[in-house]
Write an enzyme that holds these catalytic residues in place. Sequence first.
Site, PDB file in Angstrom:
ATOM      1  N   TYR A  68       7.401  40.107 -29.144  1.00 24.18           N
ATOM      2  CA  TYR A  68       7.844  39.418 -27.925  1.00 24.18           C
ATOM      3  C   TYR A  68       8.106  40.445 -26.835  1.00 24.18           C
ATOM      4  O   TYR A  68       8.688  41.503 -27.084  1.00 24.18           O
ATOM      5  CB  TYR A  68       9.135  38.647 -28.198  1.00 24.18           C
ATOM      6  CG  TYR A  68       8.957  37.160 -28.311  1.00 24.18           C
ATOM      7  CD1 TYR A  68       8.445  36.430 -27.236  1.00 24.18           C
ATOM      8  CD2 TYR A  68       9.294  36.479 -29.465  1.00 24.18           C
ATOM      9  CE1 TYR A  68       8.285  35.060 -27.320  1.00 24.18           C
ATOM     10  CE2 TYR A  68       9.131  35.105 -29.565  1.00 24.18           C
ATOM     11  CZ  TYR A  68       8.619  34.403 -28.480  1.00 24.18           C
ATOM     12  OH  TYR A  68       8.456  33.053 -28.570  1.00 24.18           O
ATOM     13  N   GLU A  70       8.872  39.476 -23.053  1.00 22.57           N
ATOM     14  CA  GLU A  70       9.069  38.849 -21.747  1.00 22.57           C
ATOM     15  C   GLU A  70       9.431  39.892 -20.696  1.00 22.57           C
ATOM     16  O   GLU A  70      10.191  40.822 -20.957  1.00 22.57           O
ATOM     17  CB  GLU A  70      10.183  37.798 -21.794  1.00 22.57           C
ATOM     18  CG  GLU A  70       9.808  36.547 -22.566  1.00 22.57           C
ATOM     19  CD  GLU A  70      10.458  36.538 -23.923  1.00 22.57           C
ATOM     20  OE1 GLU A  70      10.598  37.626 -24.505  1.00 22.57           O
ATOM     21  OE2 GLU A  70      10.821  35.443 -24.388  1.00 22.57           O
ATOM     22  N   ASP A 224     -10.742  31.884  -6.486  1.00 24.63           N
ATOM     23  CA  ASP A 224     -10.788  31.735  -7.939  1.00 24.63           C
ATOM     24  C   ASP A 224     -12.202  32.135  -8.372  1.00 24.63           C
ATOM     25  O   ASP A 224     -13.145  31.366  -8.255  1.00 24.63           O
ATOM     26  CB  ASP A 224     -10.490  30.285  -8.314  1.00 24.63           C
ATOM     27  CG  ASP A 224     -10.612  30.021  -9.809  1.00 24.63           C
ATOM     28  OD1 ASP A 224     -11.009  30.947 -10.541  1.00 24.63           O
ATOM     29  OD2 ASP A 224     -10.333  28.883 -10.234  1.00 24.63           O
ATOM     30  N   THR A 250     -10.387  33.775 -14.898  1.00 26.50           N
ATOM     31  CA  THR A 250     -10.389  33.836 -16.347  1.00 26.50           C
ATOM     32  C   THR A 250     -11.107  35.130 -16.724  1.00 26.50           C
ATOM     33  O   THR A 250     -11.647  35.833 -15.874  1.00 26.50           O
ATOM     34  CB  THR A 250     -11.137  32.648 -16.967  1.00 26.50           C
ATOM     35  OG1 THR A 250     -12.446  32.594 -16.382  1.00 26.50           O
ATOM     36  CG2 THR A 250     -10.429  31.352 -16.730  1.00 26.50           C
ATOM     37  N   LYS A 253     -15.559  34.295 -19.375  1.00 21.73           N
ATOM     38  CA  LYS A 253     -16.836  33.726 -18.923  1.00 21.73           C
ATOM     39  C   LYS A 253     -17.839  34.865 -18.725  1.00 21.73           C
ATOM     40  O   LYS A 253     -18.175  35.564 -19.671  1.00 21.73           O
ATOM     41  CB  LYS A 253     -16.601  32.884 -17.674  1.00 21.73           C
ATOM     42  CG  LYS A 253     -15.674  31.680 -17.922  1.00 21.73           C
ATOM     43  CD  LYS A 253     -15.545  30.831 -16.683  1.00 21.73           C
ATOM     44  CE  LYS A 253     -14.751  29.557 -16.943  1.00 21.73           C
ATOM     45  NZ  LYS A 253     -13.291  29.768 -17.011  1.00 21.73           N
ATOM     46  N   ARG A 259     -10.211  35.111 -24.157  1.00 17.86           N
ATOM     47  CA  ARG A 259      -9.732  33.983 -23.347  1.00 17.86           C
ATOM     48  C   ARG A 259      -8.380  34.374 -22.759  1.00 17.86           C
ATOM     49  O   ARG A 259      -7.374  34.430 -23.461  1.00 17.86           O
ATOM     50  CB  ARG A 259      -9.612  32.719 -24.194  1.00 17.86           C
ATOM     51  CG  ARG A 259     -10.922  32.293 -24.827  1.00 17.86           C
ATOM     52  CD  ARG A 259     -10.787  30.953 -25.517  1.00 17.86           C
ATOM     53  NE  ARG A 259     -10.584  29.886 -24.537  1.00 17.86           N
ATOM     54  CZ  ARG A 259     -11.576  29.247 -23.908  1.00 17.86           C
ATOM     55  NH1 ARG A 259     -12.828  29.581 -24.131  1.00 17.86           N
ATOM     56  NH2 ARG A 259     -11.309  28.289 -23.052  1.00 17.86           N
TER      57      ARG A 259
END
Length: 480
Positions: A68, A70, A224, A250, A253, A259
């Site tokens: 973790y 954060e 985008d 992203t 692609k 991903r």
Amino acid sequence: MAMAAPHVSHSQPPVGRAALFAHPTTAQSSSPLRLPLHRRTGIELIASENFTSLAVMEALGSPLTNKYSEGMPGARYYGGNEVIDEVEELCRARALKAFHLDPASWGVNVQPYSGSPANFAAYTGLLQPHERIMGLDLPSGGHLTHGYYTAGGKKISATSIYFSSLPYKVSSDTGYVDYDRLEEKAMDFRPKLIICGGSAYPRDWDYARLRAIADKCGAMLLCDMAHISGLVAAQEATNPFEYSDVVTTTTHKSLRGPRSGMIFYRKGPKPPKKGQPEGALYDYEDKINFAVFPSLQGGPHNHQIAALAVGLKQAMSPGFKAYIQQVKANAVALGNHLMSKGYKMVTDGTENHLVLWDLRPLGLSGNKVEKVCDLSSITLNKNAVFGDSSALAPGGVRIGTPAMTSRGLVEKDFVKIAEYLHQAVVICLNVQKQRGKRYNDFIVDLEKNKDIAELRAEVEKFAIAFEMPGFLVSDMKYKD
């Protein structure tokens, strides 16, 4: 503290056909991988999908998934993040380098889980609830997260639920973005943010014109570039960073990574502007970082960030540029061959990695062609074209070349694929002639259609001859 690197092959293949693979097949894996059979024996044409490398997948399966973290590097809410900080800083540095950006002028957040969360985090950081945005309409090739709602007013995405959206459209005559109409609507609507980029738009963007429109109506400009980020990194598409305030993407692609998602933002001094205080600075960094965490996400996916760092390194190789050039050449070859048979491609061609096939002149819907292609071991997707009102039975199909180019296919191979698509459409027309236009009638016993079975056999014989990035058949537990 140094992190042991995962087992990765660093050999550089020569530029050319072999370079299209850019690391994917030579690394050995200690664990066998069972890949769905249709992936090896089928033709993958979904424009938003690709085959990533084994090195990326090894990072995704690393122990980094256990931690973790954060917060941002150097400012975590948990202890023990020295290695995580090192990985994330490496990823951020590679992201800026891969897109040829000056770290003094641009920053990047690599924590978004994917593209849609990246977009919503950018909007959350830049806007107040219900402020106005304009994005390309979905039937014009836009994306759900750009503010889409139906003709009946139903708000489909969180973007249109939490912000006031007015879409702009392509020209019904040309299929290109109608910049004159966009400017007219923007001056009336006065959006706070204009969004450019699409999910089914086969042409490049006039970013200079968009910047001028944004400045004229007092808006920020967000690009985008999810679909074309690989093209931008390879400098095979117009550079959106020159004119945009924020750029989202992203990474799975055309960039061929895991991903994941990224948000790039301007930083440092703003250019001089009338009515603006002297020495004004961009204030996007803190707002966007805060929107990602703690506003919208919890702990970053550290294995994903490491995999992205691997993919970004691969994207800076000469082999990747050769790959992207082949992606574009293959899309042109595919589109030209279909048009030579009299079929209609939106904008009469392409400048990027996809073509959008308008099936309405044939009296077909995209869902029927998608279904027949699925049964023929060809994967593509039904897609709206300008003027469509239904997303379930739209008037077109979207066809992309990145995934099969990753398998080493070149122009002549995509001409062959275009022939298979032609055969699929002929089958659709014959079935529809026999059974009528209702979809439920169309699909009855379609699996038993002899023409489909013959096409599937031909497709699978063709596809199995090409290598598959990311795994070795010899390592697979389950053999053909």
